[in-house]
Design a protein around this motif. Structure first.
Motif, short mmCIF file in Angstrom:
data_model
loop_
_atom_site.label_atom_id
_atom_site.label_comp_id
_atom_site.label_asym_id
_atom_site.label_seq_id
_atom_site.Cartn_x
_atom_site.Cartn_y
_atom_site.Cartn_z
N ASP A 93 0.84 -1.21 0.00
CA ASP A 93 0.00 0.00 0.00
C ASP A 93 0.87 1.26 0.00
OD1 ASP A 93 -2.49 -1.29 -0.02
OD2 ASP A 93 -2.39 -1.65 2.13
N LEU A 94 2.00 1.17 0.70
CA LEU A 94 2.93 2.32 0.69
C LEU A 94 3.45 2.55 -0.73
CD1 LEU A 94 5.02 1.46 3.90
CD2 LEU A 94 3.44 3.38 3.67
N MET A 95 3.76 1.45 -1.40
CA MET A 95 4.31 1.57 -2.75
C MET A 95 3.23 2.02 -3.74
SD MET A 95 7.24 -1.27 -3.09
CE MET A 95 7.09 -2.41 -1.76
N ALA A 96 2.02 1.60 -3.49
CA ALA A 96 0.91 2.07 -4.34
C ALA A 96 0.79 3.59 -4.20
CB ALA A 96 -0.38 1.39 -3.95
N GLU A 97 0.92 4.08 -2.96
CA GLU A 97 0.85 5.52 -2.74
C GLU A 97 1.99 6.24 -3.46
OE1 GLU A 97 -1.46 7.30 -1.38
OE2 GLU A 97 -0.38 9.21 -1.42
N LEU A 98 3.16 5.61 -3.42
CA LEU A 98 4.31 6.18 -4.12
C LEU A 98 4.00 6.30 -5.62
CD1 LEU A 98 7.49 6.83 -3.85
CD2 LEU A 98 7.79 4.52 -4.68
N GLN A 99 3.38 5.28 -6.17
CA GLN A 99 3.04 5.31 -7.59
C GLN A 99 2.01 6.39 -7.90
OE1 GLN A 99 1.92 1.15 -8.11
NE2 GLN A 99 3.83 0.79 -9.19
N PHE A 100 1.00 6.52 -7.00
CA PHE A 100 -0.03 7.55 -7.22
C PHE A 100 0.61 8.93 -7.23
CE2 PHE A 100 -3.09 4.52 -4.85
CZ PHE A 100 -3.29 3.78 -6.01
N ARG A 101 1.58 9.12 -6.36
CA ARG A 101 2.22 10.44 -6.29
C ARG A 101 3.18 10.66 -7.46
NH1 ARG A 101 3.48 11.70 0.11
NH2 ARG A 101 1.47 10.93 0.87
N THR A 102 3.65 9.53 -8.03
CA THR A 102 4.62 9.65 -9.12
C THR A 102 3.97 10.15 -10.41
OG1 THR A 102 5.89 7.84 -8.18
CG2 THR A 102 6.32 8.35 -10.49
N LYS A 104 -0.03 10.87 -12.10
CA LYS A 104 -1.50 10.75 -12.15
C LYS A 104 -1.93 10.09 -13.45
CE LYS A 104 -2.84 14.65 -9.23
NZ LYS A 104 -1.49 15.05 -8.75
N LYS A 105 -1.05 10.26 -14.47
CA LYS A 105 -1.39 9.71 -15.78
C LYS A 105 -1.19 8.18 -15.81
CE LYS A 105 0.42 9.83 -20.45
NZ LYS A 105 1.63 10.23 -21.15
N HIS A 106 -0.03 7.74 -15.33
CA HIS A 106 0.26 6.31 -15.38
C HIS A 106 -0.36 5.54 -14.23
CE1 HIS A 106 3.46 7.98 -17.94
NE2 HIS A 106 3.24 6.87 -18.64
N TYR A 107 -0.51 6.19 -13.08
CA TYR A 107 -1.08 5.52 -11.89
C TYR A 107 -2.18 6.36 -11.27
CZ TYR A 107 3.20 2.79 -12.34
OH TYR A 107 4.20 2.01 -12.83
N PRO A 108 -3.31 6.47 -11.94
CA PRO A 108 -4.39 7.30 -11.37
C PRO A 108 -4.92 6.67 -10.08
CG PRO A 108 -5.15 6.09 -13.30
CD PRO A 108 -3.69 5.85 -13.21
N ARG A 109 -5.21 7.54 -9.14
CA ARG A 109 -5.71 7.08 -7.83
C ARG A 109 -7.02 6.29 -7.97
NH1 ARG A 109 -3.61 8.43 -2.91
NH2 ARG A 109 -2.14 10.01 -3.54
N GLU A 110 -7.73 6.57 -9.05
CA GLU A 110 -9.02 5.89 -9.24
C GLU A 110 -8.84 4.38 -9.38
OE1 GLU A 110 -8.15 8.77 -11.02
OE2 GLU A 110 -9.27 9.79 -9.42
N LEU A 111 -7.63 3.96 -9.79
CA LEU A 111 -7.36 2.53 -9.92
C LEU A 111 -7.65 1.80 -8.61
CD1 LEU A 111 -3.93 2.31 -11.81
CD2 LEU A 111 -6.14 1.47 -12.61
N ARG A 112 -7.49 2.53 -7.54
CA ARG A 112 -7.60 1.93 -6.22
C ARG A 112 -9.02 2.04 -5.65
NH1 ARG A 112 -3.65 0.22 -2.22
NH2 ARG A 112 -5.05 -0.92 -0.86
N LYS A 113 -9.86 2.74 -6.38
CA LYS A 113 -11.19 3.06 -5.85
C LYS A 113 -11.94 1.78 -5.46
CE LYS A 113 -14.72 6.49 -6.67
NZ LYS A 113 -15.44 7.29 -7.65
#
Lengths: 245, 254
Positions: A93-102, A104-113
Motif C-alpha cells: 500500500d505504501l508503494m501504491a501511494e508512491l506510484q499515485f504520487r509519481t 496521475k497519468k500512469h497511476y491514477p488514484r481511481e485505480l484503487r477506488k
C-alpha cells in the motif's frame, strides 16, 4: 504478565459479576476448564479480562487499567501516533501511494477506488511497529524490563507477535501509546484502542514524501531479508526432498 | 508356526514392498530418480530390506534353506541384507541431514569395521547354534545363548547406525520448511529412537517368556515402519512438488 486472580475476583465483584468459571464461561464463551485453570493458578490472562469486558459492554481500556500491571495505560494518550499508524500500513500500500504520487497519468488514484488497504496485522507488522517507535535500544529495554531474553524477543518478532508484557515494555521504551501496543499485537481491536476508522488511509494521504520514501526503504530492507529467508528455505526443502524423496 | 511371528513379517513385507515398488516405479519421476538419482541409496536400502523380509516368510525360507550348506543360513543371509540396508540408509541420511560425524560413524572406517565385526559375529553365532531344523529368525532356538547374542548383534548394529542420526533427524523435524518434511523427519527420528531403545532394553527382553517376546519384536517392526513411512513422505513431497506449491513467493499475501 497475566493479572492476579484475586484482583480479577475483586474486579468482577465490583461489576456485580459472578466469579464462577461456569458463569464466566457462559458469559464469554471461553472454555470452562481454561477459566478454572487460570483462576486456580492465580494468573488470569489479559484476554479473559478483555472478553469479560466485551461481553458486559465495558470499555476494555478501563477494564485492563483496573489491574496493577496495566494501570499505566491511561497515563499516556490512548490514540496512536502518526508513525505508529503508518507502521501498520502494508508495504504494498505504501508503494501504491508512491506510484499515485509519481504520475496521475500512469497511476491514477481511481485505480484503487473501492479497494481497501491490506488489513493489519500483516507479515512483519509487529516488527514495523517496534521499528517505528524504537529510540535506538528498544529491544534491550524490553528485555531488561520483562527479564525476557533478546533471542526470545527476536523469535516473537519473527513470528509477528509480542506477548502483552513485551508490548507494554515496548510502548514504555518507545514513549508511545500503551494502547497501541495492544492493538498491534491484536489483544484489543483498533476501535477499542482509539484508532479512527480511516486513520491509516488518512495517514497515507497526508504523510510527507520523505517519510513515505524512508518508510518504504526500511520496509524493503525487511522484505529483502524475508525473500532471502524464503529462498534459503526453498533450497533446503528442495535439497531434502531430492535426497530423500 | 506361531502367527505372531508370521503376521507382522507379512504386514511389513506388504508395506516395504509396496512403498519400494512405488518409489522405483512412478512414471516420469520414479525409476530414473530412484535408482540413478540422488536418492538411489534409499531405493537400494528398500530393496535389500524387502528381500530380507521376503526370506523370512516360511514358504520362501524353508525351500531356500533346503539348498543351503548349513541349516538356517537363510536367516544369516536375511540378516546380512538387513545390515546392508541399514548401512545404505545410515550413510545416505548422514549426507541428507548434513552430519559429517554421522557419515564417518556409519560408512566411514568405524562403520566398516563395525559392519565386519557384526557380520562375523552373526556367522559365528549361527555356527555355534544347535539348530537342526529351519526356523526363520531362529525363533525356535531363542533360548540358546548363541541365538540371543545373534539377535543382539543385529539390534546393536542398527542402534550403532541410528544413534548419530537421531539428533539431525529431530532437528529437521523442527526446522524443515515443509509440513510434510517435518512430519517425515519426526517419524524417522521416532523410529530411530525406538530402535535404540530396543537395543538398550534387550536384557529385559531376555527375561520375557512366551508370546511376550513377540511384543519386543513388534517394537522393531514399528520403528522400521516409522522410518519407511517417513521416507515415503519425502518421496510424496518430491512427486507432488511440495517445495514449489507450499513455498511460493515470499511477496504474496494471498
Amino acid at each position: 504478565m497475566p493479572v492476579s486472580a484475586d484482583e480479577f475476583r475483586e474486579w468482577l465483584e465490583g461489576g456485580s459479576l459472578s466469579a464462577s468459571p461456569t458463569a464466566l464461561s457462559a458469559l464469554t464463551g471461553i472454555n470452562r476448564g481454561t477459566l478454572n485453570n487460570q483462576i486456580r493458578r492465580g494468573n488470569v490472562a489479559e484476554s479473559t479480562v478483555i472478553s469479560v469486558a466485551r461481553a458486559t459492554g465495558m470499555n476494555v481500556i478501563d477494564a485492563l487499567s483496573s489491574f496493577s500491571p496495566y494501570q499505566v495505560i491511561k497515563s499516556r494518550p490512548i490514540e496512536p501516533s502518526r508513525a505508529e499508524i503508518l507502521s501498520q500500513v502494508h508495504h504494498a500500500d505504501l508503494m501504491a501511494e508512491l506510484q499515485f504520487r509519481t504520475s496521475k497519468k500512469h497511476y491514477p488514484r481511481e485505480l484503487r477506488k473501492g479497494i481497501a488497504l491490506i488489513d493489519f496485522p500483516h507479515e512483519g507488522s509487529v516488527r514495523a511497529w517496534i521499528d517505528a517507535i524504537d529510540p535506538g535500544d528498544i529491544r534491550h529495554q524490553m528485555s531488561q524490563e520483562t527479564g525476557m531474553a533478546l533471542t526470545y524477543i527476536a523469535t516473537q518478532l519473527t513470528e509477528n507477535k509480542l506477548n502483552p508484557p513485551l508490548a507494554l515494555a515496548a510502548s514504555r521504551a518507545g514513549g508511545g501509546s500503551f494502547a497501541t501496543g495492544m492493538v498491534v499485537t491484536e489483544l484489543i481491536s483498533p476501535a477499542e484502542g482509539g484508532w479512527q476508522v480511516r486513520s491509516r488511509e488518512d495517514e497515507l494521504l497526508e504523510v510527507s514524501d520523505d517519510v513515505l520514501v524512508d518508510t518504504i526503504s526500511a520496509r524493503i530492507h525487511l522484505l529483502q531479508r524475508r525473500v532471502k529467508q524464503r529462498r534459503e528455505a526453498h533450497e533446503y526443502a528442495r535439497k531434502m526432498t531430492e535426497l530423500l524423496g | 508356526m506361531n502367527p505372531l511371528s508370521v503376521v507382522p513379517v507379512s504386514l511389513m513385507l506388504i508395506l516395504l514392498g509396496s512403498l519400494t515398488f512405488k518409489r522405483i516405479n512412478t512414471p516420469v519421476t520414479g525409476y530414473e530418480h530412484a535408482l540413478r538419482g540422488k536418492a538411489s541409496s534409499i531405493a537400494l536400502s528398500g530393496i535389500f530390506l524387502t528381500l530380507a523380509y521376503v526370506l523370512l516368510l516360511p514358504p520362501v525360507y524353508i525351500p531356500v534353506d533346503s539348498v543351503m550348506p548349513v541349516t538356517n543360513t537363510t536367516d544369516l543371509i536375511s540378516k546380512y541384507f538387513a545390515l546392508i540396508a541399514v548401512a545404505f540408509l545410515g550413510g545416505h541420511l548422514s549426507v541428507a541431514y548434513a552430519s559429517p560425524f554421522a557419515r564417518r560413524w556409519t560408512v566411514g572406517a568405524p562403520g566398516a569395521v563395525m559392519l565386519g565385526v557384526v557380520a562375523t559375529g552373526l556367522l559365528g553365532t549361527l555356527l555355534a547354534t544347535n539348530a537342526p531344523r529351519p526356523s526363520p529368525q531362529l525363533l525356535d532356538y531363542a533360548a540358546q545363548p548363541s541365538v540371543r547374542l545373534n539377535t543382539w548383534l543385529v539390534l546393536a548394529y542398527v542402534a550403532y547406525i541410528v544413534f548419530p542420526l537421531i539428533g539431525p533427524a529431530y532437528r529437521d523435524a523442527r526446522k524443515n520448511p515443509l509440513r510434510v518434511g517435518r512430519l517425515a523427519s519426526g517419524l524417522i527420528a521416532g523410529g530411530f529412537a525406538l530402535s535404540l531403545a530396543r537395543a538398550f532394553t534387550y536384557p529385559i527382553e531376555l527375561g520375557a517368556t512366551g508370546d511376550v517376546t513377540y511384543l519386543f519384536m513388534i517394537v522393531s517392526y514399528i520403528s522400521t515402519a516409522f522410518v519407511v513411512i517417513g521416507l515415503a513422505l519425502f518421496a510424496y513431497a518430491r512427486r507432488s512438488r511440495k517445495t514449489e506449491t507450499e513455498l511460493g513467493s515470499a511477496l504474496s499475501i494471498d
